[in-house]
Enzyme design. Structure first.
Site, PDB file in Angstrom:
ATOM      1  CB  SER A  67       2.553 -47.644 -14.043  1.00 58.85           C
ATOM      2  OG  SER A  67       3.812 -47.942 -14.568  1.00 58.85           O
TER       3      SER A  67
HETATM    4  N1  SAH Z   1       5.886 -52.069 -11.447  1.00 60.72           N
HETATM    5  C1  SAH Z   1       6.308 -50.919 -10.715  1.00 60.72           C
HETATM    6  C2  SAH Z   1       6.564 -49.767 -11.654  1.00 60.72           C
HETATM    7  C3  SAH Z   1       7.783 -49.011 -11.268  1.00 60.72           C
HETATM    8  S1  SAH Z   1       8.396 -47.882 -12.442  1.00 60.72           S
HETATM    9  C4  SAH Z   1       5.341 -50.544  -9.617  1.00 60.72           C
HETATM   10  O1  SAH Z   1       4.243 -51.077  -9.544  1.00 60.72           O
HETATM   11  O2  SAH Z   1       5.709 -49.713  -8.788  1.00 60.72           O
HETATM   12  C5  SAH Z   1       9.610 -48.838 -13.295  1.00 60.72           C
HETATM   13  C6  SAH Z   1      10.779 -49.357 -12.481  1.00 60.72           C
HETATM   14  O3  SAH Z   1      11.648 -50.022 -13.396  1.00 60.72           O
HETATM   15  C7  SAH Z   1      11.616 -48.316 -11.780  1.00 60.72           C
HETATM   16  O4  SAH Z   1      11.625 -48.591 -10.413  1.00 60.72           O
HETATM   17  C8  SAH Z   1      13.015 -48.491 -12.390  1.00 60.72           C
HETATM   18  O5  SAH Z   1      14.082 -48.308 -11.470  1.00 60.72           O
HETATM   19  C9  SAH Z   1      12.957 -49.930 -12.872  1.00 60.72           C
HETATM   20  N2  SAH Z   1      13.923 -50.299 -13.908  1.00 60.72           N
HETATM   21  C10 SAH Z   1      14.392 -49.560 -14.952  1.00 60.72           C
HETATM   22  N3  SAH Z   1      15.277 -50.275 -15.685  1.00 60.72           N
HETATM   23  C11 SAH Z   1      15.389 -51.503 -15.089  1.00 60.72           C
HETATM   24  C12 SAH Z   1      16.159 -52.675 -15.346  1.00 60.72           C
HETATM   25  N4  SAH Z   1      17.016 -52.759 -16.369  1.00 60.72           N
HETATM   26  N5  SAH Z   1      16.001 -53.731 -14.515  1.00 60.72           N
HETATM   27  C13 SAH Z   1      15.142 -53.686 -13.454  1.00 60.72           C
HETATM   28  N6  SAH Z   1      14.413 -52.604 -13.162  1.00 60.72           N
HETATM   29  C14 SAH Z   1      14.519 -51.517 -13.956  1.00 60.72           C
END
Ligand code: SAH
Length: 243
Positions: A67
């Site tokens: 993000s």
């Molecule tokens: N907080 C992260 C943002 C990553 S983007 C950062 O700072 O990098 C969101 C992430 O959520 C992705 O990596 C995706 O694979 C994950 N995601 C999507 N659905 C999910 C679920 N049901 N459980 C855990 N992670 C999930």
């Protein structure tokens, strides 16, 4: 191999980003301090370091994006937690937001569903100097790492972590199709969940949008929701991918 340095150039770029976020007038100084401290360039994919200090999303592999810093800052600020709080993050991604939460004093519980990203988040947090796996107390399996204030899991965030609940705050960093009941149950009374929830069906050529919400558990059986604003996140999907 990337060298894990945090040079004056990185620091300078980070300061400019913080200045830009500060001028928006939306953020508390303690959150800006965390953004100013965590070396985001060590969390993005190799070769994309130049984009790390722009306020834009950046690719982190497995078709996922980290993000943009203002979104991380906003979600973190809305959690409104105190040092020592136990915070559950859904979507570890590259580990950047976990590091920001840790910097602000949280004990971080974080779940990622992408098997490809899970080890990467661990090595990013190690490279940035937040996670120490050679400590005697560190536990590492293929689906779980426990060390100090970090508890990282490969799993499905829809389920949360019932064994570790209740939490002082929950932050969902992917766009949820609905508010997961299991996560509501894992909030302490008085605690908040910050979650982007889909409000628009996917239309051709148009990305799904979410409403960023703050859900407060006001009593054992009562929750209050507040809409913060429109946001755009990668989708929250069920199950573990790539296992
Ligand atoms: N907080 C992260 C943002 C990553 S983007 C950062 O700072 O990098 C969101 C992430 O959520 C992705 O990596 C995706 O694979 C994950 N995601 C999507 N659905 C999910 C679920 N049901 N459980 C855990 N992670 C999930």
């Amino acid at each position: 191999m990337r060298d894990n340095q945090d040079t004056l150039l990185h620091k300078g770029r980070r300061n400019l980003l913080v200045q830009q976020l500060r001028e928006s007038g939306r953020f508390e100084e303690r959150v800006l301090k965390a953004i100013g401290a965590v070396p985001r360039h060590l969390f993005v994919e190799e070769g994309l370091e130049d984009f790390a200090y722009k306020d834009t999303p950046v690719a982190i592999g497995a078709s996922q994006t980290i993000s943009q810093p203002s979104t991380v800052a906003l979600e973190t600020q809305l959690l409104n937690f105190k040092p020592g709080a136990r915070i559950l993050e859904i979507g570890t991604g590259c580990g950047y937001q976990s590091a920001v939460l840790f910097y602000l004093g949280a004990e971080v519980f974080s779940i990622e569903r992408q098997a490809e990203l899970f080890p990467r988040a661990i090595s990013n947090l190690e490279a940035a100097g937040y996670l120490f796996l050679d400590e005697e107390l560190a536990v590492q399996t293929s689906t779980n790492v426990n060390s100090g204030k970090f508890h990282l899991y490969l799993g499905d965030g829809f389920l949360g972590l019932p064994a570790e609940a209740p939490f002082d705050g929950i932050v969902v960093t992917c766009g949820a199709p609905h508010i997961p009941q299991k996560l509501l149950e894992q909030l302490k009374v008085g605690a908040r969940m910050v979650i982007p929830v889909d409000f628009e069906k996917e239309a051709q050529g148009r990305e799904k949008k979410q409403m960023l919400k703050v859900i407060t558990r006001v009593s054992e059986g009562r929750y209050q929701a507040e809409d913060i604003g429109v946001a755009s996140f990668v989708p929250m999907l069920e199950g573990i991918n790539g296992k």
